[in-house]
Design a protein around this motif. Structure first.
Motif, PDB file in Angstrom:
ATOM      1  N   ARG A 175      42.607  52.908  33.657  1.00 49.92           N
ATOM      2  CA  ARG A 175      41.981  52.646  32.372  1.00 49.92           C
ATOM      3  C   ARG A 175      40.962  53.719  32.084  1.00 49.92           C
ATOM      4  NH1 ARG A 175      38.884  46.937  33.293  1.00 49.92           N
ATOM      5  NH2 ARG A 175      40.841  46.241  32.485  1.00 49.92           N
ATOM      6  N   PRO A 176      40.609  53.917  30.825  1.00 52.15           N
ATOM      7  CA  PRO A 176      39.616  54.935  30.486  1.00 52.15           C
ATOM      8  C   PRO A 176      38.255  54.591  31.100  1.00 52.15           C
ATOM      9  CG  PRO A 176      40.510  53.885  28.502  1.00 52.15           C
ATOM     10  CD  PRO A 176      41.125  53.227  29.665  1.00 52.15           C
ATOM     11  N   MET A 177      37.435  55.601  31.333  1.00 53.90           N
ATOM     12  CA  MET A 177      36.115  55.379  31.909  1.00 53.90           C
ATOM     13  C   MET A 177      35.293  54.429  31.044  1.00 53.90           C
ATOM     14  SD  MET A 177      35.216  59.188  33.309  1.00 53.90           S
ATOM     15  CE  MET A 177      33.693  58.735  34.118  1.00 53.90           C
ATOM     16  N   SER A 178      35.473  54.489  29.755  1.00 43.64           N
ATOM     17  CA  SER A 178      34.728  53.622  28.849  1.00 43.64           C
ATOM     18  C   SER A 178      35.075  52.142  29.040  1.00 43.64           C
ATOM     19  CB  SER A 178      34.977  54.023  27.403  1.00 43.64           C
ATOM     20  OG  SER A 178      36.357  53.898  27.089  1.00 43.64           O
ATOM     21  N   ALA A 179      36.212  51.853  29.675  1.00 40.25           N
ATOM     22  CA  ALA A 179      36.642  50.470  29.903  1.00 40.25           C
ATOM     23  C   ALA A 179      36.526  50.056  31.369  1.00 40.25           C
ATOM     24  CB  ALA A 179      38.088  50.301  29.438  1.00 40.25           C
ATOM     25  N   SER A 180      35.873  50.875  32.192  1.00 41.06           N
ATOM     26  CA  SER A 180      35.823  50.591  33.631  1.00 41.06           C
ATOM     27  C   SER A 180      35.099  49.290  33.956  1.00 41.06           C
ATOM     28  CB  SER A 180      35.167  51.746  34.379  1.00 41.06           C
ATOM     29  OG  SER A 180      33.798  51.830  34.056  1.00 41.06           O
ATOM     30  N   ALA A 181      34.144  48.872  33.150  1.00 45.77           N
ATOM     31  CA  ALA A 181      33.391  47.644  33.415  1.00 45.77           C
ATOM     32  C   ALA A 181      33.996  46.422  32.717  1.00 45.77           C
ATOM     33  CB  ALA A 181      31.942  47.821  32.980  1.00 45.77           C
ATOM     34  N   ASP A 182      35.063  46.616  31.954  1.00 48.70           N
ATOM     35  CA  ASP A 182      35.694  45.490  31.279  1.00 48.70           C
ATOM     36  C   ASP A 182      36.310  44.529  32.296  1.00 48.70           C
ATOM     37  OD1 ASP A 182      35.009  46.749  28.949  1.00 48.70           O
ATOM     38  OD2 ASP A 182      37.063  47.302  28.385  1.00 48.70           O
ATOM     39  N   PRO A 183      36.401  43.245  31.959  1.00 50.11           N
ATOM     40  CA  PRO A 183      37.017  42.275  32.871  1.00 50.11           C
ATOM     41  C   PRO A 183      38.472  42.649  33.173  1.00 50.11           C
ATOM     42  CG  PRO A 183      35.970  41.174  31.006  1.00 50.11           C
ATOM     43  CD  PRO A 183      35.945  42.642  30.721  1.00 50.11           C
ATOM     44  N   ALA A 184      38.899  42.317  34.386  1.00 51.21           N
ATOM     45  CA  ALA A 184      40.280  42.599  34.793  1.00 51.21           C
ATOM     46  C   ALA A 184      40.905  41.310  35.315  1.00 51.21           C
ATOM     47  CB  ALA A 184      40.301  43.661  35.878  1.00 51.21           C
ATOM     48  N   THR A 185      42.155  41.087  34.977  1.00 53.61           N
ATOM     49  CA  THR A 185      42.888  39.923  35.455  1.00 53.61           C
ATOM     50  C   THR A 185      43.786  40.362  36.598  1.00 53.61           C
ATOM     51  OG1 THR A 185      42.874  38.962  33.237  1.00 53.61           O
ATOM     52  CG2 THR A 185      44.484  38.082  34.784  1.00 53.61           C
ATOM     53  N   CYS A 186      43.774  39.611  37.706  1.00 50.59           N
ATOM     54  CA  CYS A 186      44.592  39.985  38.869  1.00 50.59           C
ATOM     55  C   CYS A 186      46.072  39.755  38.564  1.00 50.59           C
ATOM     56  CB  CYS A 186      44.136  39.235  40.111  1.00 50.59           C
ATOM     57  SG  CYS A 186      44.934  37.658  40.427  1.00 50.59           S
ATOM     58  N   PRO A 187      46.954  40.345  39.365  1.00 52.93           N
ATOM     59  CA  PRO A 187      48.393  40.187  39.129  1.00 52.93           C
ATOM     60  C   PRO A 187      48.872  38.732  39.188  1.00 52.93           C
ATOM     61  CG  PRO A 187      48.001  42.012  40.632  1.00 52.93           C
ATOM     62  CD  PRO A 187      46.692  41.322  40.419  1.00 52.93           C
ATOM     63  N   GLU A 188      48.092  37.861  39.858  1.00 53.33           N
ATOM     64  CA  GLU A 188      48.451  36.443  39.948  1.00 53.33           C
ATOM     65  C   GLU A 188      47.935  35.639  38.757  1.00 53.33           C
ATOM     66  OE1 GLU A 188      50.443  35.182  42.327  1.00 53.33           O
ATOM     67  OE2 GLU A 188      50.635  37.225  43.105  1.00 53.33           O
ATOM     68  N   GLY A 189      47.171  36.304  37.854  1.00 49.74           N
ATOM     69  CA  GLY A 189      46.694  35.649  36.648  1.00 49.74           C
ATOM     70  C   GLY A 189      45.265  35.136  36.726  1.00 49.74           C
ATOM     71  N   HIS A 190      44.592  35.316  37.852  1.00 44.43           N
ATOM     72  CA  HIS A 190      43.203  34.873  37.982  1.00 44.43           C
ATOM     73  C   HIS A 190      42.274  35.834  37.256  1.00 44.43           C
ATOM     74  CE1 HIS A 190      45.131  33.406  41.859  1.00 44.43           C
ATOM     75  NE2 HIS A 190      44.901  32.305  41.157  1.00 44.43           N
ATOM     76  N   GLU A 191      41.215  35.304  36.692  1.00 45.84           N
ATOM     77  CA  GLU A 191      40.281  36.132  35.935  1.00 45.84           C
ATOM     78  C   GLU A 191      38.981  36.402  36.681  1.00 45.84           C
ATOM     79  OE1 GLU A 191      39.798  34.565  32.017  1.00 45.84           O
ATOM     80  OE2 GLU A 191      41.936  34.646  31.587  1.00 45.84           O
ATOM     81  N   ASP A 192      38.753  35.775  37.829  1.00 40.08           N
ATOM     82  CA  ASP A 192      37.515  35.962  38.594  1.00 40.08           C
ATOM     83  C   ASP A 192      37.680  37.160  39.520  1.00 40.08           C
ATOM     84  OD1 ASP A 192      35.013  35.645  39.677  1.00 40.08           O
ATOM     85  OD2 ASP A 192      35.536  33.907  40.905  1.00 40.08           O
ATOM     86  N   THR A 193      37.457  38.361  38.988  1.00 43.23           N
ATOM     87  CA  THR A 193      37.646  39.587  39.752  1.00 43.23           C
ATOM     88  C   THR A 193      36.356  40.403  39.771  1.00 43.23           C
ATOM     89  OG1 THR A 193      38.452  40.801  37.834  1.00 43.23           O
ATOM     90  CG2 THR A 193      40.116  39.713  39.202  1.00 43.23           C
ATOM     91  N   VAL A 194      36.282  41.302  40.731  1.00 44.01           N
ATOM     92  CA  VAL A 194      35.138  42.189  40.857  1.00 44.01           C
ATOM     93  C   VAL A 194      35.641  43.610  41.088  1.00 44.01           C
ATOM     94  CG1 VAL A 194      34.887  41.747  43.345  1.00 44.01           C
ATOM     95  CG2 VAL A 194      32.935  42.531  42.033  1.00 44.01           C
ATOM     96  N   LYS A 195      34.983  44.570  40.441  1.00 41.54           N
ATOM     97  CA  LYS A 195      35.350  45.979  40.623  1.00 41.54           C
ATOM     98  C   LYS A 195      34.770  46.456  41.946  1.00 41.54           C
ATOM     99  CE  LYS A 195      33.815  49.985  38.638  1.00 41.54           C
ATOM    100  NZ  LYS A 195      33.374  50.818  37.539  1.00 41.54           N
ATOM    101  N   LEU A 196      35.588  47.130  42.755  1.00 43.22           N
ATOM    102  CA  LEU A 196      35.160  47.635  44.045  1.00 43.22           C
ATOM    103  C   LEU A 196      34.620  49.044  43.923  1.00 43.22           C
ATOM    104  CD1 LEU A 196      38.156  46.393  46.224  1.00 43.22           C
ATOM    105  CD2 LEU A 196      35.940  45.283  45.859  1.00 43.22           C
ATOM    106  N   LEU A 197      33.707  49.372  44.799  1.00 43.06           N
ATOM    107  CA  LEU A 197      33.167  50.723  44.852  1.00 43.06           C
ATOM    108  C   LEU A 197      34.120  51.577  45.667  1.00 43.06           C
ATOM    109  CD1 LEU A 197      30.893  52.753  44.360  1.00 43.06           C
ATOM    110  CD2 LEU A 197      29.836  51.937  46.456  1.00 43.06           C
TER     111      LEU A 197
END
Length: 70
Positions: free
Chosen positions: A19-41
């Motif tokens: 995704r573009p850098m401008s969208a790096s902090a946007d929420p992400a949905t996991c492949p299983e459909g869960h929405e509780d995700t966290v971006k890793l360093l």
């Protein structure tokens, strides 16, 4: 486009998204459909193959190779 790594807190799956850098902090949905995700360093390691200068080769020595360091 940069790739970002995420981890799902619900199922512990780790996944990547491009995704573009401008969208790096946007929420992400996991492949299983869960929405509780966290971006890793992510860490990047760059390794070269050039030989390092040594005092025995007459390269000047010192920490910067130019002999300007005390």
């Amino acid at each position: 486009m940069p790739r970002y790594e995420y981890r799902c807190r619900s199922c512990a799956a780790t996944f990547e998204l491009s995704r573009p850098m401008s969208a790096s902090a946007d929420p992400a949905t996991c492949p299983e459909g869960h929405e509780d995700t966290v971006k890793l360093l992510s860490t990047v390691s760059v390794a070269g193959t050039a030989p390092s200068p040594s005092a025995s080769t007459g390269a000047g020595g010192g920490c910067c190779g130019g002999g300007c360091c005390a």
